[in-house]
Scaffold this motif. Structure first.
Motif, PDB file in Angstrom:
ATOM      1  N   MET A  74      -8.900 -54.948  32.211  1.00 45.68           N
ATOM      2  CA  MET A  74      -8.301 -53.792  31.556  1.00 45.68           C
ATOM      3  C   MET A  74      -9.398 -52.839  31.089  1.00 45.68           C
ATOM      4  O   MET A  74     -10.356 -53.247  30.466  1.00 45.68           O
ATOM      5  N   SER A  75      -9.253 -51.589  31.403  1.00 46.68           N
ATOM      6  CA  SER A  75     -10.249 -50.609  30.963  1.00 46.68           C
ATOM      7  C   SER A  75      -9.701 -49.818  29.780  1.00 46.68           C
ATOM      8  O   SER A  75      -8.489 -49.762  29.556  1.00 46.68           O
ATOM      9  N   HIS A  76     -10.597 -49.245  29.058  1.00 51.18           N
ATOM     10  CA  HIS A  76     -10.223 -48.353  27.961  1.00 51.18           C
ATOM     11  C   HIS A  76     -10.207 -46.925  28.489  1.00 51.18           C
ATOM     12  O   HIS A  76     -11.139 -46.514  29.176  1.00 51.18           O
ATOM     13  N   ARG A  77      -9.201 -46.192  28.147  1.00 50.72           N
ATOM     14  CA  ARG A  77      -9.166 -44.765  28.476  1.00 50.72           C
ATOM     15  C   ARG A  77      -9.940 -44.044  27.370  1.00 50.72           C
ATOM     16  O   ARG A  77      -9.632 -44.192  26.190  1.00 50.72           O
ATOM     17  N   ILE A  78     -10.957 -43.279  27.741  1.00 51.57           N
ATOM     18  CA  ILE A  78     -11.884 -42.687  26.772  1.00 51.57           C
ATOM     19  C   ILE A  78     -11.758 -41.176  26.774  1.00 51.57           C
ATOM     20  O   ILE A  78     -11.771 -40.535  27.835  1.00 51.57           O
ATOM     21  N   LEU A  79     -11.674 -40.589  25.575  1.00 57.27           N
ATOM     22  CA  LEU A  79     -11.719 -39.135  25.409  1.00 57.27           C
ATOM     23  C   LEU A  79     -13.035 -38.794  24.726  1.00 57.27           C
ATOM     24  O   LEU A  79     -13.326 -39.289  23.633  1.00 57.27           O
ATOM     25  N   VAL A  80     -13.826 -37.962  25.384  1.00 58.33           N
ATOM     26  CA  VAL A  80     -15.132 -37.547  24.868  1.00 58.33           C
ATOM     27  C   VAL A  80     -15.014 -36.104  24.385  1.00 58.33           C
ATOM     28  O   VAL A  80     -14.599 -35.217  25.144  1.00 58.33           O
ATOM     29  N   GLY A  81     -15.375 -35.883  23.138  1.00 59.33           N
ATOM     30  CA  GLY A  81     -15.437 -34.530  22.588  1.00 59.33           C
ATOM     31  C   GLY A  81     -16.890 -34.142  22.409  1.00 59.33           C
ATOM     32  O   GLY A  81     -17.653 -34.855  21.743  1.00 59.33           O
ATOM     33  N   ILE A  82     -17.287 -33.029  23.031  1.00 59.26           N
ATOM     34  CA  ILE A  82     -18.674 -32.558  22.943  1.00 59.26           C
ATOM     35  C   ILE A  82     -18.730 -31.361  22.002  1.00 59.26           C
ATOM     36  O   ILE A  82     -17.985 -30.396  22.174  1.00 59.26           O
ATOM     37  N   LEU A  83     -19.632 -31.433  21.025  1.00 56.85           N
ATOM     38  CA  LEU A  83     -19.868 -30.326  20.102  1.00 56.85           C
ATOM     39  C   LEU A  83     -21.168 -29.639  20.495  1.00 56.85           C
ATOM     40  O   LEU A  83     -22.213 -30.299  20.612  1.00 56.85           O
ATOM     41  N   ALA A  84     -21.101 -28.332  20.716  1.00 55.65           N
ATOM     42  CA  ALA A  84     -22.282 -27.580  21.152  1.00 55.65           C
ATOM     43  C   ALA A  84     -22.431 -26.300  20.344  1.00 55.65           C
ATOM     44  O   ALA A  84     -21.451 -25.609  20.064  1.00 55.65           O
ATOM     45  N   CYS A  85     -23.690 -26.010  20.006  1.00 57.45           N
ATOM     46  CA  CYS A  85     -23.986 -24.741  19.317  1.00 57.45           C
ATOM     47  C   CYS A  85     -25.410 -24.297  19.671  1.00 57.45           C
ATOM     48  O   CYS A  85     -26.251 -24.123  18.813  1.00 57.45           O
ATOM     49  N   GLY A  86     -25.647 -24.185  20.969  1.00 49.96           N
ATOM     50  CA  GLY A  86     -26.924 -23.664  21.436  1.00 49.96           C
ATOM     51  C   GLY A  86     -27.972 -24.698  21.774  1.00 49.96           C
ATOM     52  O   GLY A  86     -29.128 -24.347  22.013  1.00 49.96           O
ATOM     53  N   GLU A  87     -27.611 -25.967  21.816  1.00 44.50           N
ATOM     54  CA  GLU A  87     -28.588 -27.000  22.147  1.00 44.50           C
ATOM     55  C   GLU A  87     -29.111 -26.815  23.565  1.00 44.50           C
ATOM     56  O   GLU A  87     -28.351 -26.542  24.486  1.00 44.50           O
ATOM     57  N   ASN A  88     -30.387 -26.997  23.716  1.00 50.17           N
ATOM     58  CA  ASN A  88     -31.052 -26.897  25.019  1.00 50.17           C
ATOM     59  C   ASN A  88     -30.518 -27.918  26.016  1.00 50.17           C
ATOM     60  O   ASN A  88     -30.542 -27.691  27.216  1.00 50.17           O
ATOM     61  N   ASP A  97      -7.588 -44.694  24.407  1.00 55.66           N
ATOM     62  CA  ASP A  97      -7.897 -45.892  23.633  1.00 55.66           C
ATOM     63  C   ASP A  97      -9.144 -45.727  22.776  1.00 55.66           C
ATOM     64  O   ASP A  97      -9.244 -46.304  21.700  1.00 55.66           O
ATOM     65  N   LEU A  98     -10.117 -44.973  23.287  1.00 49.25           N
ATOM     66  CA  LEU A  98     -11.387 -44.758  22.589  1.00 49.25           C
ATOM     67  C   LEU A  98     -11.687 -43.274  22.511  1.00 49.25           C
ATOM     68  O   LEU A  98     -11.395 -42.511  23.444  1.00 49.25           O
ATOM     69  N   PHE A  99     -12.330 -42.902  21.403  1.00 48.95           N
ATOM     70  CA  PHE A  99     -12.694 -41.512  21.158  1.00 48.95           C
ATOM     71  C   PHE A  99     -14.182 -41.459  20.857  1.00 48.95           C
ATOM     72  O   PHE A  99     -14.665 -42.150  19.963  1.00 48.95           O
ATOM     73  N   LEU A 100     -14.909 -40.645  21.608  1.00 51.53           N
ATOM     74  CA  LEU A 100     -16.361 -40.602  21.511  1.00 51.53           C
ATOM     75  C   LEU A 100     -16.794 -39.184  21.163  1.00 51.53           C
ATOM     76  O   LEU A 100     -16.463 -38.241  21.872  1.00 51.53           O
ATOM     77  N   LYS A 101     -17.514 -39.065  20.060  1.00 51.95           N
ATOM     78  CA  LYS A 101     -18.094 -37.776  19.669  1.00 51.95           C
ATOM     79  C   LYS A 101     -19.489 -37.701  20.263  1.00 51.95           C
ATOM     80  O   LYS A 101     -20.336 -38.546  20.004  1.00 51.95           O
TER      81      LYS A 101
END
Length: 162
Positions: A1-15, A61-65
């Protein structure tokens, strides 16, 4: 069984933003989606991220910042994260320490959570990640061999100065 993952990316000018997204897209684990929140004030960006996670609890199932200056170092990173949650089913969250480019040491941490973690609204504008509620155990992974990402491997001159 795999976990369904939602990745949220926060960006504010990072190289490293394009590198972070490319490393995410190169993952061998396939059951994930991502969204980008860009160029918003820190507190507003975090509230939007956590609101999106809360609204998606039935689909994932999983949330990744993922901060845009954090780059996965292996194409197996998401698989390793899913495996961690399989191996320790009693956890509702994990903080996986990062390798810091500047100091070549471990720093806190890539945040991964299940639906058992909530980020309630608060008035603090500085420590925007500090307010969490968890219905179970949160695991801290502080082992260089288990680090899945590096922090700020290609800083802009201003970011390096700061």
């Amino acid at each position: 069984m795999s976990h369904r993952i939602l990745v949220g990316i926060l960006a504010c000018g990072e190289n490293e933003k394009s590198d972070a997204i490319a490393a995410l897209k190169a993952q061998t684990y396939s059951d994930w989606d991502f969204f980008l929140i860009e160029d918003k004030p820190n507190k507003q960006a975090h509230e939007e991220l956590y609101d999106r996670f809360a609204q998606s609890k039935l689909q994932y199932d999983l949330f990744l910042k993922l901060d845009a200056d954090t780059v996965f170092i292996r194409t197996s990173a998401l698989q390793e994260i899913s495996d961690l949650f399989h191996a320790t089913p009693d956890i509702v969250g994990a903080g996986i320490d990062l390798i810091d480019f500047y100091s070549n040491s471990l720093i806190p941490s890539l945040v991964v959570a299940t639906g058992g973690v909530e980020w309630p609204r608060h008035t603090d504008n500085l420590l925007v990640d500090s307010y969490t509620r968890a219905t179970g155990r949160i695991l801290r992974v502080s082992d260089e061999r288990k680090a899945v990402a590096v922090h700020s491997p290609n800083p802009s001159p201003l970011q390096a100065f700061r």
